[in-house]
Structures are given as C-alpha cells and as structure tokens.
Scaffold this motif. Sequence first.
Motif, short mmCIF file in Angstrom:
data_model
loop_
_atom_site.label_atom_id
_atom_site.label_comp_id
_atom_site.label_asym_id
_atom_site.label_seq_id
_atom_site.Cartn_x
_atom_site.Cartn_y
_atom_site.Cartn_z
N PHE A 153 12.29 19.48 13.50
CA PHE A 153 11.99 18.08 13.22
C PHE A 153 10.49 17.78 13.40
CE2 PHE A 153 16.33 18.21 15.04
CZ PHE A 153 17.04 17.85 13.90
N PRO A 154 9.65 18.31 12.51
CA PRO A 154 8.21 18.05 12.63
C PRO A 154 7.85 16.59 12.42
CG PRO A 154 8.73 19.16 10.54
CD PRO A 154 9.97 19.19 11.37
N ASN A 155 8.78 15.80 11.87
CA ASN A 155 8.50 14.37 11.67
C ASN A 155 8.29 13.63 12.99
OD1 ASN A 155 11.47 15.12 11.56
ND2 ASN A 155 11.66 12.94 12.03
N ASN A 156 8.74 14.22 14.10
CA ASN A 156 8.56 13.57 15.41
C ASN A 156 7.34 14.06 16.17
OD1 ASN A 156 10.64 11.74 15.32
ND2 ASN A 156 12.12 13.04 16.38
N LEU A 157 6.56 14.93 15.55
CA LEU A 157 5.34 15.40 16.20
C LEU A 157 4.35 14.27 16.45
CD1 LEU A 157 4.78 18.79 14.32
CD2 LEU A 157 4.99 18.53 16.81
N GLY A 158 4.29 13.32 15.52
CA GLY A 158 3.35 12.22 15.66
C GLY A 158 3.66 11.34 16.86
N SER A 159 4.93 11.03 17.08
CA SER A 159 5.31 10.18 18.21
C SER A 159 5.07 10.91 19.53
CB SER A 159 6.77 9.75 18.09
OG SER A 159 7.61 10.87 17.88
N MET A 160 5.32 12.23 19.57
CA MET A 160 5.01 12.99 20.78
C MET A 160 3.50 12.99 21.03
SD MET A 160 5.48 17.00 21.77
CE MET A 160 4.22 17.40 20.58
N GLY A 161 2.71 13.17 19.98
CA GLY A 161 1.26 13.14 20.12
C GLY A 161 0.76 11.80 20.63
N PHE A 162 1.38 10.72 20.14
CA PHE A 162 1.01 9.38 20.60
C PHE A 162 1.25 9.24 22.10
CE2 PHE A 162 2.21 4.95 21.49
CZ PHE A 162 1.09 4.27 21.03
N LEU B 113 -1.93 1.66 9.65
CA LEU B 113 -0.91 2.35 8.85
C LEU B 113 -0.81 3.82 9.25
CD1 LEU B 113 -1.35 0.81 5.33
CD2 LEU B 113 0.84 1.23 6.44
N THR B 114 -1.94 4.44 9.52
CA THR B 114 -1.92 5.85 9.93
C THR B 114 -1.17 6.02 11.24
OG1 THR B 114 -4.00 6.32 8.80
CG2 THR B 114 -3.36 7.81 10.59
N ALA B 115 -1.48 5.17 12.22
CA ALA B 115 -0.79 5.25 13.51
C ALA B 115 0.71 5.03 13.33
CB ALA B 115 -1.36 4.21 14.48
N GLY B 116 1.07 4.01 12.55
CA GLY B 116 2.48 3.71 12.34
C GLY B 116 3.20 4.81 11.60
N MET B 117 2.59 5.34 10.54
CA MET B 117 3.24 6.39 9.73
C MET B 117 3.33 7.71 10.48
SD MET B 117 1.49 5.42 6.05
CE MET B 117 1.96 6.94 5.24
N MET B 118 2.37 7.97 11.37
CA MET B 118 2.47 9.18 12.18
C MET B 118 3.64 9.10 13.15
SD MET B 118 -0.02 11.40 11.41
CE MET B 118 -0.33 12.37 12.86
N ILE B 119 3.92 7.89 13.64
CA ILE B 119 5.03 7.71 14.57
C ILE B 119 6.36 7.64 13.83
CG2 ILE B 119 6.05 6.11 16.25
CD1 ILE B 119 3.15 5.30 16.98
N LYS B 120 6.41 6.86 12.76
CA LYS B 120 7.63 6.73 11.96
C LYS B 120 7.22 6.47 10.51
CE LYS B 120 12.28 4.80 12.38
NZ LYS B 120 12.86 5.97 13.05
#
Length: 491
Positions: free
Chosen positions: A127-136, A244-251
């Motif tokens: 699930f690489p789509n959740n990498l952004g939220s972990m990074g946040f 938008l970048t922050a939001g899209m990286m998270i979800k």
Amino acid sequence: MTGVRKILTKCSYLIFAVAFAYISLNILLVDNIHSYKIIQLFPGIIFGAVVVAIVIFLLNKIDSDRLDCNFKKVLLVFSIVYCIVLVRMGFLLRFTPSFDMDAIYSGAIQWTQNGNFSNYYEYFGYFPNNLGSMGFLHIIFKIASLFCVKDFFAVGIIVNSALITGTAVTVSLVCRKITNSKMALMSLCLFLLCFPFYFMGAAFYTDSLSLLFPVLCYYLYLCLKDENNRKKQMIYLAFMGLSLTAGMMIKFTVVIVLIAIVIDAFLYIPWKKALLILLVPLMFYGVTESVYSHNIYKNYISDKQYQNLKTPYWHWIMMGLQNNGYYSPDDYEYTRSYEINERSAACRKKAMDRIGELGVSGLFKLWTNKAVVCFGDGTYALSDFLDDTPANETGIHEYILYAGKNYNQYQSFSTGVLLLLYLLAIFGAVRDIIGKVKYRQSILVTAPRLAMLGILCFLILWETSGRYFTNYVPMLIVCATLTLYWKKEKV
C-alpha cells in the motif's frame, strides 16, 4: 458564451440535487444497509433544524458592521475553545492503533527513532498510497522529538485536533468570502452539529489528516479570484499548490477538489488563468511525489521483493463490484496470486466480468447501495479506529463504539443531522437553478457542489466505507450554509 456557462452550471446543480435527493430518500426509506427506521432519524433532523432556526433568529439581531469588526476575535475564541475540547476528547478516547493506522503511526515512530521503518516495508510495499501520511506524521514526530517529547500519540491528538479546528475556521472563511460574516458564523454552527468531529482527535488517519486541505484549497482559489494584483495572485497560486500537494500526499481523493475548481475556473475566469490553476498545483504535486518516492525506494524500500508487492488501482475497482463494495480478503488473495506485471490486467478482467454479471440494473442497484454505505452513516464510521483497544472506559464509549449499548441511538441521531445537511444543500442547489440569490464571488458558486459530485462518483467505483467521505464533509457544510444565505446582493 455567458448563456452557455449558466446552462452548464445549472445542469451540474440539477445533477447534484437529483443525486443527493436520491441518496437521501434511500437512506430515509429503503436503507437495508444500516436498517434505520424513519422515526429514529427524525430527532437528529428536527434537533438540527431547531438549532439552525435559533441561530438564524439570533444572527438577525446582530448588527452586521459590528460583527464584521469583531469577526476575527470571535473566530479566535471559537478556535481556542473548540481545539481544547477536541484535545480533551482525544485523550479520553486514546486507543492502540491497529492495521492501517498502526502502519502509518508506528512506522512514523520507527522512522523517527531508528532512521527507518523496516518493520513496515512489507505493508508499504502493498500500500504505497499510505507512504505520504506516514511521512507527514514522521515530520511531526521528528519536530516533537527535538523537544524531547516521547508520547507521540499525544502529539498526533494535538496536531489532528488543530487540523480539525483549522478546517472549521477555513469553512467559515469560505462562507464569509462568498456571503458575509453572519453566514460564516452559521457555518461554524453547522460544523458543531457534526458530532463525530468531537471524537476524531485521536483517530489521526488519512481521513482526518487530509480534512483541511480540500476546503483550504477552495478558499485560496476564492482569494485568487478576488485578487487583481499579479504578485498576490501568484502567492495564492503557490499556496494552492502546497495545500493540494500536502492533501494529495496524505489522501489522493483531495485531487477531486482541484478538478472541481478547474471546471469552475474555466467557466468563470480567463482560460489562461484557469490553465495555471490546473498546471501549477499539479507541478507542485508531481515534483514532491517524485522526490519523495525516489527517496523512499532508494534509501528504504529498496529490495525488489517489497516493490513487487504493489496493489494495482484496478484491485479496488474490482473489489468495489462485489458485496456492496466492502473489503474482501478473497479479492486480495486473488490479486496477490498474480505476478506484479499481471495484476492490473487480471483485476481489470475480473472487474469487467463482474460488470457483465451484474448487468445495467444490477450495477445501478450496487451503486445505490454503495452510495448509501458511503454517505449514509452520520458517525463517519469513526469506530473503525476508536474500538481498537481503548485505553479508557468512559460513558462516551457506550455511544460511539460499534459494541456500545447506545451506539444505534448515536448513529441514528448523527445520521439525522447529516440528512439535514443534505436537505439544505439540495434546496440550495434548486434555488440557485432558479437564480434567486447572487453571491459575492460569482453569479453562481459551482466548485463545492462539483466536488460533492466528484467524491460521489469516485466512491461508487471504489471500495466502500463510511469513512471515505469524511474529508469532503466540510464542502457539504459549505453547500448547506449557502442555502441559508437570505440577503440578495448585486454582483
């Protein structure tokens, strides 16, 4: 051309009104998913309507000029009190994260303390789509660790509560920008009626972590439309790109608000400016995503065995075509039975087979049920997290957890309030088709309703959950608030 724009806009409003009226009627009358009884939903609808009526009455007694002068003070007091309440509730509702939330939370802690998140490479391989939220969360925890803070769950509660509070404030600023200060206060009232937000502080997963960004992006867009200074326009555009970048990286569903904004922009402002609104945020996101992914796969998940675990997007579309679109372990087993380069095609073929088996009527029925699941739970399915080994036993848990003895009452009441928001939003769309009210920003306000239609279209195609609508509830509140704007103004 102006006539064509009006026709297109009013057609979108009509689709919005019909779609959400259809969903609302299904929730009220034929909801076989939650098994509500109409009489159980009425208390929430009536309570919300009474509160709205009282607030309207009180707002009529307030001098507009005086309110404008003191609006920032009112907003500041609201923010402080609301955030304190959220933080307090968050600490009462602490729990031990599991599954997806555990991966982004514990992964962020391990990354902060050990310099890697090796215990979760397999999860993020799937699930690489959740990498952004972990990074946040990693960034937040890293900052906290510099001050010798070790209770990272407490940090998560505080940051998430601040994001929720910021969302309420941004919703009010949007409504003030479009209408006036009174409607800004009304939006805060509607936000307060959405009870799950009080309990969301401890559930800092992608739904709440991304809550702020769709409505923040829309607010920045309104500021951009209202600004004539070129330098300030570029500043707003840059901040749009960042939000938008922050939001899209998270979800990634945050991208839907960009689509809605771009459509609104091409309808109402010069096309060159509209094109910039599309390209600049996408450029911000593209660069950030590329740099972040390169760093992750070069320095952390470098082993090909993890990179070959990726779940293709077609998997969720395929899974969304069975059993009302719920999570299916069998579908995951099916997807993972294929090699990485074969998975997408295999999932696509199975999805097409399921569509063929359903037929037109079966597909429409499935989509209806999925819409009811996604948009018919006034609790936003928050208990998915809060019931994961709660740290405390409180009377609140008897209402907000699935196993609580009073959960059905809480769910029915909250869903009644949610239905009131739908009814207000529907009525406002119908009224704007007739064209009785004109707003400050443009003849018609398009983006919030387009965003609602966008998330609806996405969720009837994707995996089903009552949580996935959460980060667009603020846009629904904007739609509902605009309905209560009673003063006619010349544009």
